[in-house]
Design a protein around this motif. Sequence first.
Motif, short mmCIF file in Angstrom:
data_model
loop_
_atom_site.label_atom_id
_atom_site.label_comp_id
_atom_site.label_asym_id
_atom_site.label_seq_id
_atom_site.Cartn_x
_atom_site.Cartn_y
_atom_site.Cartn_z
N ARG A 1 -28.30 -54.57 11.85
CA ARG A 1 -29.42 -55.26 12.53
C ARG A 1 -30.31 -54.55 12.94
NH1 ARG A 1 -24.39 -57.35 10.71
NH2 ARG A 1 -24.14 -59.52 11.13
N LYS A 2 -31.44 -54.33 12.75
CA LYS A 2 -32.40 -53.29 13.33
C LYS A 2 -32.86 -53.83 14.76
CE LYS A 2 -36.87 -51.28 12.56
NZ LYS A 2 -37.30 -51.39 14.22
N GLY A 3 -32.74 -52.98 15.62
CA GLY A 3 -33.05 -53.16 17.19
C GLY A 3 -34.50 -53.49 17.21
N LYS B 1 -29.76 -53.62 23.97
CA LYS B 1 -29.75 -52.39 24.16
C LYS B 1 -31.19 -51.66 24.17
CE LYS B 1 -26.84 -52.52 26.10
NZ LYS B 1 -26.24 -52.22 27.49
N LEU B 2 -32.00 -52.14 23.09
CA LEU B 2 -33.20 -51.61 23.13
C LEU B 2 -34.09 -51.87 24.43
CD1 LEU B 2 -35.54 -50.31 21.41
CD2 LEU B 2 -36.06 -52.49 20.45
N ALA B 3 -33.70 -53.16 24.80
CA ALA B 3 -34.51 -53.56 26.15
C ALA B 3 -34.02 -52.60 27.31
CB ALA B 3 -33.95 -55.01 26.48
N ASN B 4 -33.00 -52.37 27.50
CA ASN B 4 -32.60 -51.43 28.44
C ASN B 4 -33.21 -50.06 28.38
OD1 ASN B 4 -28.89 -52.44 28.00
ND2 ASN B 4 -30.40 -52.95 29.35
N LYS C 1 -27.84 -44.42 12.41
CA LYS C 1 -28.36 -44.33 10.61
C LYS C 1 -29.08 -43.21 10.45
CE LYS C 1 -30.10 -47.73 7.17
NZ LYS C 1 -30.87 -48.91 6.91
N ASP C 2 -29.93 -42.92 11.40
CA ASP C 2 -30.64 -41.64 11.10
C ASP C 2 -29.76 -40.43 11.49
OD1 ASP C 2 -33.33 -40.08 11.31
OD2 ASP C 2 -32.36 -39.59 13.23
N ASN D 1 -35.51 -44.99 16.75
CA ASN D 1 -36.24 -46.46 16.50
C ASN D 1 -37.61 -46.05 16.91
OD1 ASN D 1 -37.04 -49.20 16.60
ND2 ASN D 1 -34.78 -49.66 17.53
N PRO D 2 -38.42 -46.68 15.93
CA PRO D 2 -40.01 -46.33 16.22
C PRO D 2 -40.46 -47.45 17.55
CG PRO D 2 -39.78 -47.15 14.31
CD PRO D 2 -38.59 -46.82 14.67
N VAL D 3 -39.79 -48.43 17.63
CA VAL D 3 -40.00 -49.35 18.72
C VAL D 3 -39.64 -48.84 20.06
CG1 VAL D 3 -39.55 -51.78 19.67
CG2 VAL D 3 -39.51 -51.26 17.11
N ALA D 4 -38.77 -47.94 20.11
CA ALA D 4 -38.21 -47.38 21.37
C ALA D 4 -39.70 -46.49 22.08
CB ALA D 4 -37.32 -46.46 21.25
N HIS D 5 -40.51 -46.14 21.26
CA HIS D 5 -41.49 -45.32 21.65
C HIS D 5 -42.87 -46.12 21.84
CE1 HIS D 5 -39.28 -41.88 20.63
NE2 HIS D 5 -38.81 -42.55 19.56
#
Length: 316
Positions: free
Chosen positions: A163-165, A189-192, A279-280, A294-298
């Motif tokens: 499941r993608k973050g 965890k992405l929110a953190n 995964k990367d 994860n590109p969303v993290a940036h």
Amino acid sequence: MPTPLMVRPELLSKDLTGKTYVITGANSGIGLVTAQQLARQGATIVMGVRRVKEGQRVAAEIRSDAPSAKLVVYQLELGDLASVRGFAAEVNRNHPKLQGLVNNAGVMKTPFGHTKDGFETQFGVNHLGHFLLTNLLTDSLKAGAPSRVVNLSSFFHEFAMGRKGDIHFDDLNYQRRPFDSWEAYAQSKLANLLHARELGRRLAGTGVTTASVNPGFVRTNLLAIPLPMWLQRLLVIPVLRLAGMIEPWEGAQTSLHALLAPEVEQHSGAYYSQIARYKDKPSRRGGWPLSSPNPVAHDDDVAARLWSASEALVQA
């Protein structure tokens, strides 16, 4: 798997006398190891725990190993915002100058449920409870600067069991769409990570440095295996070690680096990662810091939007 990253020895002998650190979930796993190490170095540790008697028992064990250790135990239930506010008020009253906040406690892959305030359990406990706590302790962190805020994220912010973050702003608490526990964990965890990123931007110039960390695949209480411990030691743990599982001391290394390494001040809001099965593949060696795969993290717009949404939800 590569060899785990380890903190430079000189940082673990640094005198922390007179410094105060708040650690949530300090009674077990990575939080306990972090508390033990900082206490050995002379710091005062404020342990935020759900069960005070258990926290006091653990604090006594730490003192038996390090008689001069200074630890205090306060009750904290991150799934209850009234408890978060009460804990923060007690910390601010008794410890008005803080040098560190470690947002360590968390839950993983819980069944569908809600916190006392009606939030999906993982998003509510892992992110919103810590978001409010950090806001309420910010003045004490500024007063104690130079200080640091460290959020425990996870490599599952990239993918959690496929499941993608992502941050699902249209339905953060699964009120309309089907619930998926791993997807919800990845979101929390992405929110953190995004919280630390935006917090770093907002606190630039205050002396408060922020970071999010991935401790790695750690043998902790979150890893519930329904087998007797002797059988786990004989069969399960050796296999998991081959798959990259590390021990709590190794898992605490990234938190300790983010708290103690002087160079962290040059990268406020950054992400630090222990070795992990991303995964990367290039990211699997970890990095202090590491550019999240994860590109969303940036995405600073997502980080700012999450901050606004979180403020509205907790009424900070």
